[in-house]
Enzyme design. Sequence first.
Site, PDB file in Angstrom:
ATOM      1  N   ARG A 226      42.672  39.240  36.100  1.00 43.49           N
ATOM      2  CA  ARG A 226      41.818  39.871  35.103  1.00 43.49           C
ATOM      3  C   ARG A 226      41.352  38.808  34.116  1.00 43.49           C
ATOM      4  O   ARG A 226      42.125  37.913  33.745  1.00 43.49           O
ATOM      5  CB  ARG A 226      42.595  40.950  34.350  1.00 43.49           C
ATOM      6  CG  ARG A 226      42.733  42.267  35.109  1.00 43.49           C
ATOM      7  CD  ARG A 226      41.381  42.955  35.280  1.00 43.49           C
ATOM      8  NE  ARG A 226      41.456  44.281  35.850  1.00 43.49           N
ATOM      9  CZ  ARG A 226      41.101  44.596  37.095  1.00 43.49           C
ATOM     10  NH1 ARG A 226      40.674  43.664  37.925  1.00 43.49           N
ATOM     11  NH2 ARG A 226      41.163  45.843  37.507  1.00 43.49           N
ATOM     12  N   HIS A 274      33.095  39.396  40.576  1.00 41.35           N
ATOM     13  CA  HIS A 274      34.173  40.365  40.855  1.00 41.35           C
ATOM     14  C   HIS A 274      34.026  40.913  42.295  1.00 41.35           C
ATOM     15  O   HIS A 274      33.955  42.129  42.499  1.00 41.35           O
ATOM     16  CB  HIS A 274      34.144  41.511  39.831  1.00 41.35           C
ATOM     17  CG  HIS A 274      35.477  42.201  39.689  1.00 41.35           C
ATOM     18  ND1 HIS A 274      35.987  42.582  38.483  1.00 41.35           N
ATOM     19  CD2 HIS A 274      36.394  42.585  40.602  1.00 41.35           C
ATOM     20  CE1 HIS A 274      37.154  43.171  38.648  1.00 41.35           C
ATOM     21  NE2 HIS A 274      37.423  43.180  39.942  1.00 41.35           N
TER      22      HIS A 274
HETATM   23  C1  OXD Z   1      40.679  46.840  40.970  1.00 42.06           C
HETATM   24  C2  OXD Z   1      39.639  45.811  40.993  1.00 42.06           C
HETATM   25  O1  OXD Z   1      41.268  47.076  39.915  1.00 42.06           O
HETATM   26  O2  OXD Z   1      38.794  45.836  41.914  1.00 42.06           O
HETATM   27  O3  OXD Z   1      40.935  47.423  42.018  1.00 42.06           O
HETATM   28  O4  OXD Z   1      39.594  44.929  40.146  1.00 42.06           O
END
Ligand code: OXD
Length: 314
Positions: A226, A274
């Site tokens: 993250r 992402h």
């Molecule tokens: C999740 C993401 O939390 O794709 O699954 O980041």
Amino acid sequence: MKIALAAGTMSPRGWLDALASAFVAADLDVDLQPWSGHSIGARYAIVWLPPAELFSAETELRAVFNLGAGVDALLARGVVPAELPIIRLVDAGMAVEIAEYVCFALARITRGLDLFGPPPHGSRDWNAARPRDEAPRVGVLGLGAMGMAIVEAAARFGYPVAGWSRNPRRIAGVETFAGVAQLDAFLARPQILVDALPLTAQTQNLLDRRAFAQLPRGAHVINVGRGGTLVDEDLLAALDEGRLASATLDVFRVEPLPPEHPFWSHPKITVTPHIAAPTPYGPAAEQIAAGLKLLEQGVPPPDLPGYVDRSEGY
Ligand code: OXD
């Protein structure tokens, strides 16, 4: 039984189809409806970044299923009533995807893949590629389903791997470190650091100037966890000072990453939007259907895989 789907930024159509098939396969009699702002008397909600009104309108909810592995964004919204259990996805096909992404990033670094490619960047130097003398040490922060898949894949390609997690773990053939007390000892080791951490109160800003200073000089950083676990300015400073060699980033504090963000134009940073592990509809829907069935059979929510302990943040 009625179920409300609030897929947020994800495609509701893909989810509706996959969930409908999974409920049929699990022999569950479900009326699944996209949530349109009015109460449908839903017993469960399946969500990704849901609106707050869903929880004030749907007063019969027994549990909430999160359409992703990470619940940081959901918890940060503060919309899910405290007594309502939250179940997140565990792996659901994402672990192998994330491991593949990380192995590509490792190969790109260790095999010099950036020397090649179409003109004008491609090298015509046949001898530019050198066999790797010794596989660099890889360290994986976070040993959940994602971190474990990365550890296993990297070890399989011959990288000496170490892992760090909040609580002690034993993994055959992998040096493991745990907790804040062993963080510096762990960070002193990897030439390539992979961040696969969830975002929690404990992991927020973990990778800061101080942490980067513990890494061997010239280390590379890959973040598939993250964005909030890493301090942007400190990463930029560490790259500019030459303390770090490169960063491959798939996750960011603010997503989409704003066009003016310095990461986009930094010569030592690769930004991907992402994409390391898109949630695969089929396996995720099957996991949700299986969890829902367990709840319907009377299994207490904390016994379900993916039950979120809100005090831990995942
Ligand atoms: C999740 C993401 O939390 O794709 O699954 O980041």
